[in-house]
Design an enzyme around this catalytic site. Structure first.
Site, PDB file in Angstrom:
ATOM      1  N   GLY A 260     -22.773 -31.739  12.591  1.00 28.95           N
ATOM      2  CA  GLY A 260     -22.644 -32.675  13.707  1.00 28.95           C
ATOM      3  C   GLY A 260     -22.549 -31.933  15.030  1.00 28.95           C
ATOM      4  N   MET A 262     -20.568 -28.023  16.983  1.00 35.62           N
ATOM      5  CA  MET A 262     -19.873 -26.760  16.758  1.00 35.62           C
ATOM      6  C   MET A 262     -19.069 -26.383  17.993  1.00 35.62           C
ATOM      7  SD  MET A 262     -19.158 -24.252  14.838  1.00 35.62           S
ATOM      8  CE  MET A 262     -18.099 -22.913  15.396  1.00 35.62           C
ATOM      9  N   ASN A 264     -17.971 -23.693  19.517  1.00 37.67           N
ATOM     10  CA  ASN A 264     -18.017 -22.357  20.134  1.00 37.67           C
ATOM     11  C   ASN A 264     -17.244 -22.352  21.456  1.00 37.67           C
ATOM     12  OD1 ASN A 264     -20.253 -21.769  18.212  1.00 37.67           O
ATOM     13  ND2 ASN A 264     -21.307 -23.243  19.529  1.00 37.67           N
ATOM     14  N   HIS A 296     -13.241 -34.122  18.877  1.00 36.20           N
ATOM     15  CA  HIS A 296     -12.979 -33.156  17.806  1.00 36.20           C
ATOM     16  C   HIS A 296     -13.313 -31.729  18.267  1.00 36.20           C
ATOM     17  CE1 HIS A 296     -12.855 -31.845  13.517  1.00 36.20           C
ATOM     18  NE2 HIS A 296     -13.761 -30.970  13.940  1.00 36.20           N
ATOM     19  N   GLU A 297     -14.520 -31.546  18.782  1.00 32.56           N
ATOM     20  CA  GLU A 297     -14.932 -30.186  19.165  1.00 32.56           C
ATOM     21  C   GLU A 297     -14.084 -29.683  20.327  1.00 32.56           C
ATOM     22  OE1 GLU A 297     -16.645 -28.965  16.937  1.00 32.56           O
ATOM     23  OE2 GLU A 297     -17.467 -30.795  16.051  1.00 32.56           O
ATOM     24  N   HIS A 300     -10.676 -28.495  19.183  1.00 30.66           N
ATOM     25  CA  HIS A 300     -10.712 -27.191  18.516  1.00 30.66           C
ATOM     26  C   HIS A 300     -10.358 -26.053  19.485  1.00 30.66           C
ATOM     27  CE1 HIS A 300     -11.834 -27.487  14.367  1.00 30.66           C
ATOM     28  NE2 HIS A 300     -12.993 -28.058  14.559  1.00 30.66           N
ATOM     29  N   GLU A 319      -9.621 -27.443  10.447  1.00 32.56           N
ATOM     30  CA  GLU A 319     -10.358 -28.704  10.322  1.00 32.56           C
ATOM     31  C   GLU A 319      -9.454 -29.894  10.023  1.00 32.56           C
ATOM     32  OE1 GLU A 319     -13.073 -29.015  11.544  1.00 32.56           O
ATOM     33  OE2 GLU A 319     -13.824 -26.958  11.594  1.00 32.56           O
TER      34      GLU A 319
END
Ligand SMILES: [Zn+2]
Length: 856
Positions: A260, A262, A264, A296-297, A300, A319
């Site tokens: 979906g 990432m 980075n 969500h990303e 992180h 996660e």
């Protein structure tokens, strides 16, 4: 050349590296088929390590030069294998040295979409989990963290990497990321892209430039994602006290992407389906998904990036926690009750299914062959449930205190589940040894409930069992937080919610001083990821559906009545009970309830859900019969409630400008549910009119699905004529035609679509649309008794595996339930799994998945 034999990696074998990395400098000369990568890496001895050899990972790299402290290494000073490079310790300086290497790689030949690859003329990367080793030789493991400086040389106009922009000039750009990070968070993007831009000021006053980079023509589809990003940044400050830590935050939309999105550092890369949105081309569900993935990303940045995982067995550390955080955010944004029911539906559909089959594994696995195969519903969604249980057990205040301690104690660390649990033990003084079992023991606990009432005393008995899973025959009891209340027969609340901690195989609870036998309201808010085995009578369930104060239990009661009705239709050929239809009608007509909630009450269980229900009841599931039973039930509901559906359909029509918010989406969901039930009764006239006049994709797609199901001969061509230029809308077209086909025609429909000029194996979204349309969207078609569905999928998985092992392996899970079915179907599926496993040159990804499915 003989490939290295696939190795199994074990958690128990973890050792820290011999050398840490202090600083990484990379320089890229980009070229589609011959990119040069120069690396300069400062290594420092790990004084705690036993050895001094330098172990680097590397795959598909052409080595040009290697040097240590400026002195080139000769061939006999290092050992090179297919996937590694080792320099013996005695040829290295004692405590520190600078490593320099130049390699050449071929991004265009990289169809696996791991490492540096090309998508529609742009360069992009995907390094999690082990893609960085396809870019240069490096200790590609998450516990090695370092600041990176990246120079990109290319004529392309936009050159991006992690961190802050340090320097830019003609045909070059330099990026500097001050925060130590593991290589899996490295990213690079270069292409002819345009940005929509905005700014965000953090609560301590840092001014952050925000950009979403897309292909020319997609600029108009970024506003929603940008707004979601700003709301996520604010939410993380307000709820978790976490601020953003760079001067710039970039998001890039990429068409060809396995996942979906990432996370980075400072440069999130998104599957374009998870970022681009407009009312005309995206459904309400698409908007909600984009909002959740953006959050969500972004989240992180702290749970994953600033604090990362020591090794890949700890994947759930980042996660599970980050999924939990994005679910909290969506609940705050879109309504907690509806959000929670959606999460439970997804958990049961994907994670309970995984737990019940040969691929079951603990949230923290003990071993793997290919880590890409463990980006699973168990690690993500059950991982999130564990965080939710922890929060419930310690309470909100202690939860946020423990999180603060985690952030301060482990900032800059590569941490473990033990570290995570320790901050809770240190904050609360509570021993969490038993709770830790949720991370190490696979399988869904089943809690059986019996009860009795005598002389004003109500007794409830719980018995828990976790069934055996591969490699774990015997299970210990879990610590299950059971949130429960009691309801009086008239629907009023007899006892409010309390959380009972079930820790033993059998446990009882008594309530005194009750006037009448109460109805237990169990697992409120779905307080633990367990299967509740409890069979109250019809009246009790109808009372819970009509009156429970807990929205989850209310919905669950309706869902249980529906499942029971479908099971009776399957096993006794019984017509739906009119009393059930009345109870459903009452909930659907209740205007005090949120329309989104009512749409959920009216939705039918999936075919897969009923198939599992058959297995639980000791009946071999017949996919064709399940398909017909659900269709017949839908028709009965439509017949019984025609008046209500007609009223709802008319009354919920709206001329208001489209907004993808919870209120409007809920109304559209209920109205489109009414449309679906009315379509068999009005010869699809409403669906036809709605299709022709819809001004948003939610309404058009709902009508499209109804018309396909009704067998409308023109609608597919009309939809294609209207949308053939839009990749993401066309994915829906590919998927729905297979999903809505008559089961006997589904495989041939899928075959025809793979001949379509716009079908391509290179684009994971398009491939998933057709395969998923069959395996998930049309189970009766996939399980056609001829075995044609199994052959079709296996043939395409073998083809895709040669190009993109990761996506092939993921889609192979369509076979994970094979042992559920009758002997003929089992034989057909086993034959296809064996055919896959016998393929020459099969990837370790797909080989591991098929052998686990066959052996488990
Ligand atoms: Zn994630």
């Amino acid at each position: 050349m003989q490939a290295d034999a696939p190795q199994t990696v074990h958690l128990a074998d973890y050792t820290a590296p011999n050398w840490w990395v202090e600083k990484v400098e990379l320089a890229f000369d980009l070229h589609p088929t011959a990119t040069r990568v120069r690396s300069k890496i400062r290594f420092k001895r790990n004084p705690d390590a036993a050895g001094r050899d330098l172990h680097l990972d590397g795959e598909n790299l052409s080595l040009i030069t290697l040097a240590v402290d400026g002195k080139p290494l000769t061939n006999n000073e290092y050992r090179k294998a297919d996937t590694s490079l080792t320099v013996p310790g005695d040829t290295l300086p004692q405590d520190a040295f600078t490593w320099e290497a130049e390699v050449e790689i071929n991004p265009e030949a990289n169809t696996a979409l791991e490492g540096l690859y090309m998508s529609n003329g742009m360069f992009c990367t995907q390094c999690e989990a082990e893609g960085f080793r396809k870019i240069t030789s490096y200790p590609d493991r998450p516990d090695v963290m370092a600041p990176f400086e990246v120079r990109i040389n290319s004529d392309l106009p936009v050159l991006l990497s992690n961190g802050n922009h340090a320097e830019r000039g003609n045909g070059m750009s330099v990026w500097s990321d001050p925060w130590p990070k593991p290589a899996y968070l490295f990213a690079l993007v270069a292409g002819d892209l345009v940005a929509i831009s905005d700014r965000f000021t953090t609560r301590s006053g840092r001014d952050v430039a925000l950009n979403i980079w897309v292909r020319r023509g997609d600029e108009g589809k970024c506003a929603f994602a940008m707004d979601a990003l700003k709301r996520s940044m604010r939410w993380d400050e307000e709820v978790y006290g976490r601020e953003y830590d760079l001067d710039i935050f970039n998001i890039v939309a990429v068409d060809d992407f396995n996942m979906g999105a990432m996370e980075n550092k400072g440069l999130n890369i998104f599957n374009s389906s998870a970022v681009l949105a407009s009312p005309e081309t995206s459904t309400d569900d698409n908007f909600a998904r984009i909002e959740a993935i953006i959050a969500h990303e972004y989240f992180h940045n702290w749970t994953g990036n600033r604090i990362t995982c020591r090794d890949w067995f700890q994947l759930c550390l980042k996660e599970g926690l980050t999924v939990f955080r994005d679910q909290q955010f969506s609940g705050d944004t879109r309504g907690a009750a509806v959000e929670r029911i959606g999460n439970v539906l997804s958990l049961r559909a994907r994670q309970f299914r995984e737990d019940a089959g040969p691929l079951a594994h603990p949230v923290r696995p003990e071993s793997f062959v290919e880590i890409n195969n463990f980006y699973t519903a168990t690690v993500y969604e059950k991982g999130a449930e564990i965080i939710g249980m922890l929060k419930r057990l310690v309470g909100d205040d202690a939860y946020y205190k423990a999180c603060d301690l985690y952030f301060s104690r482990h900032d800059g660390d590569a941490a473990t589940i033990e570290d995570w649990l320790k901050v809770f033990e240190d904050t609360t003084g509570r021993d969490l040894t038993g709770f830790k079992r949720w991370y190490t023991q696979a399988g869904t606990p089943r809690v059986t409930v019996t009860d009795s009432f005598k002389d004003g005393t109500y007794q409830i008995d719980f018995e828990q069992v976790t069934p055996p899973t591969p490699g774990q025959p015997d299970k210990e009891p879990q610590l299950i937080p059971m949130a429960m209340g009691l309801i009086n027969p008239d629907g009023s609340e007899a006892r409010p919610t309390q959380v009972v901690e079930l820790t033993e195989a059998r446990q009882s609870l008594r309530f005194d001083g009750l006037d009448a036998r109460p109805i237990p309201s169990l697992l409120r808010g779905f307080s633990a990821p367990v299967i509740l085995d409890h069979s109250p009578g019809f009246n009790d369930r109808a009372t819970l559906l009509a009156h429970d104060t807990d929205p989850f239990v209310r919905w669950e009661a309706g869902r249980a009545l529906t499942r029971q009705t479908v099971m009776a239709m399957l096993t006794d050929r019984a017509a739906p009970d009119p009393a059930y239809l009345d109870a459903l009608h009452m909930a659907a007509a209740n205007d005090t309830l949120d329309p989104a909630f009512r749409a959920l009450v009216l939705s039918l269980p999936s075919q897969d859900d009923i198939a599992q229900g058959c297995v639980d009841a000791g009946v071999v599931p017949d996919p064709t019969a399940i398909h017909h039973a659900l269709k017949a039930l839908g028709r009965s509901i439509g017949d019984h409630m025609e008046g209500l559906f007609t009223t709802l359909y008319d009354r919920l029509a709206s001329d208001a400008p489209y907004r993808p918010d919870a209120a409007q989406s809920g109304k559209r969901a209920l109205r489109n549910m009414a449309l679906r039930r009315l379509t068999p009764r009005d010869e699809a006239t409403r669906a036809r009119a709605q299709f022709d006049t819809a001004t948003n994709m939610t309404d058009q797609l709902a009508a499209f699905a109804c018309l396909l199901e009704a067998g409308d001969p023109q609608v597919a061509a009309q939809f294609e004529a209207q949308w053939h230029g839009d990749r993401l809308v066309m994915d829906k077209w590919f998927m729905l035609q297979v999903a809505q086909a008559e089961p006997k025609d589904a495989v041939s429909r899928a075959e025809i679509l793979t001949e379509h000029p716009d079908f391509t194996m290179k684009n994971p979204n398009r491939f998933r649309a057709v395969m998923g349309g069959l395996t998930g969207g049309n189970p009766a078609g996939f399980h056609d008794p001829s075995g044609a569905g199994y052959r079709f999928l296996a043939t395409w998985l073998i083809r895709l595996d040669a190009a993109n092992p990761q996506t092939a392996a993921r889609l192979s899970t369509a076979f994970e339930t094979w042992k559920r079915y009758d002997a003929d179907r089992q034989t057909l599926m086993r034959t296809e799994l064996e055919r896959i496993l016998d393929t020459d040159g099969l990837s370790r990804d797909l080989a591991e998945m098929t052998s686990r499915m066959l052996e488990g």
